[in-house]
Design a protein around this motif. Structure first.
Motif, short mmCIF file in Angstrom:
data_model
loop_
_atom_site.label_atom_id
_atom_site.label_comp_id
_atom_site.label_asym_id
_atom_site.label_seq_id
_atom_site.Cartn_x
_atom_site.Cartn_y
_atom_site.Cartn_z
N ALA A 126 -9.81 25.16 -11.57
CA ALA A 126 -9.04 23.86 -12.27
C ALA A 126 -7.64 24.62 -11.97
O ALA A 126 -6.72 25.84 -11.69
CB ALA A 126 -9.23 24.67 -14.12
N SER B 115 -1.81 28.80 -23.11
CA SER B 115 -2.92 29.95 -22.51
C SER B 115 -4.24 29.70 -23.61
O SER B 115 -5.09 29.86 -23.20
CB SER B 115 -2.45 31.05 -21.83
N ARG C 191 -20.13 35.50 -21.34
CA ARG C 191 -18.89 36.49 -21.50
C ARG C 191 -19.98 37.56 -22.00
O ARG C 191 -19.06 39.11 -21.55
CB ARG C 191 -18.40 36.31 -22.63
#
Ligand code: COA
Length: 334
Positions: free
Chosen positions: A148, A129, A87
């Protein structure tokens, strides 16, 4: 009659998979873990603090579960480093990675990424989420999958349509405003998922408010385009559209509205134009047709990370774990 979930659980028992459950502060997770272990459905990793888990578990037998505390785990630094690497292009520093890896859901998903578990089930105590974002950020899409998405298996009692009343609805849980390409890709992967989980031939209906040009608008044109693309992507799969639901499942209506269609009248995979339609439809089936709704289940991720509804029972968690095991085994075979 043997239910969908009973069949899946029997299949899972033969697979010897390991699933991480990060929501150990919720008693339903621990009750589910005890049942999973007792029935031999999977091995279980509980993410959390051993003393807290034992205190909450009371008399539940979790002796066969592995408990991993992200804050004291011996591979903690490796996890932080791996998340930082994944990330850093999004500004995640080593310090912020260390903070994020304390989150049980993120940690569990990283266990799947690093191959310590075969899948993750979460969402009893988190929003969709909160479960799905770590999944798309960390494990990302499977090789060959464009994106996805999430589906429900819908089993309607006493229903002559679909596969003995069983259907797959997609996307009903993840991709809010899919492009034409997204809808086409969701159709193709949903057909494969249906084959894997329901073990029957998929007939994929690209659903609309119009059947074969009975109406014309930007909305119907998008479904027509998605149908064409899906057929090009998977010429061996029966995919057709645009179809209304009645033309998709009722042979008599199909014969008049969509004669010659390879799907109309026998559809068992429903592809919706967006998440509004897909989510509304599954809840109508569940509440008005009293269908069993299993999901949301993800597809297209490199490792199965599955969400739960926050109103789920411990048995729902057991079912989601069994499905996750079957998905993980299918990925091993690729
Ligand atoms: N497939 C593959 N990758 C995806 C993806 C998808 N469907 N959606 C997002 N991503 C990727 C992004 O490209 C991004 O990649 P990068 O950061 O490496 O560049 C990463 O995942 C994270 O994206 P981000 O923007 O942080 O997440 P998001 O805000 O797009 O959220 C979801 C992704 C899944 C959480 C979001 O689509 C969502 O909330 N869906 C609705 C879920 C819901 O409420 N369901 C209720 C019904 S059950």
């Amino acid at each position: 009659m043997v239910t969908f979930l009973e069949k899946i659980s029997e299949r899972a028992k033969k697979l010897d998979k390991t699933i991480a459950l990060p929501e150990t502060e919720d008693i339903r997770t621990l009750q589910a873990a005890a049942k999973i272990l007792e029935r031999g459905i999977a091995k279980v990793v509980l993410v959390g603090k051993e003393e807290d888990i034992k205190a909450l578990a009371g008399n539940l037998d979790l002796s066969k579960a592995r408990i991993v505390n992200p804050e004291t785990y011996e591979r903690k630094d490796e996890y932080v480093q791996a998340f930082h690497e994944l990330r850093k292009h999004k500004g995640v520093t080593l310090e912020s990675a260390a903070e994020i890896m304390k989150d049980y859901v993120y940690f569990a998903v990283m266990m799947a990424k690093l191959g310590e578990v075969d899948g993750v089930v979460s969402g009893a105590a988190h929003s969709s989420s909160d479960t799905l974002r770590p999944a798309v950020q960390i494990v990302k899409t499977a090789p060959g999958a464009a994106l996805a998405s999430a589906f429900f298996i819908i089993a309607v009692p006493d229903c002559e349509y679909g596969s003995d009343g069983t259907f797959l609805f997609a996307d009903s849980g993840m991709v809010e405003m899919p492009s034409v390409e997204d809808v086409a890709n969701i159709a193709v992967i949903s057909a494969k998922t249906f084959e894997l989980l329901v073990q029957d031939t998929p007939y994929v209906a690209m659903l609309s408010y119009s059947t074969k040009g009975s109406a014309h608008s930007k909305l119907t044109e998008a479904t027509v385009a998605a149908t064409k693309l899906a057929q090009e992507l998977a010429p061996d799969i029966a995919i057709d559209g645009e179809l209304q639901v009645d033309a998709a499942i009722v042979p008599k209506v199909a014969a008049s509205k969509a004669p010659g269609s390879p799907v109309a009248g026998k559809a068992n995979v429903f592809i919706y134009p967006d998440l509004n339609a897909g989510n509304i439809a599954y809840k109508i089936a569940q509440r008005l047709a009293k269908a069993e709704a299993y999901g949301p289940i993800t597809q297209g991720l490199a490792k199965p990370i599955n969400d739960l509804s926050r109103g789920c029972s411990d048995e729902d968690i057991v079912g989601a774990v069994a499905i996750t095991c079957v998905q993980a085994a299918a990925q091993d075979n690729k």
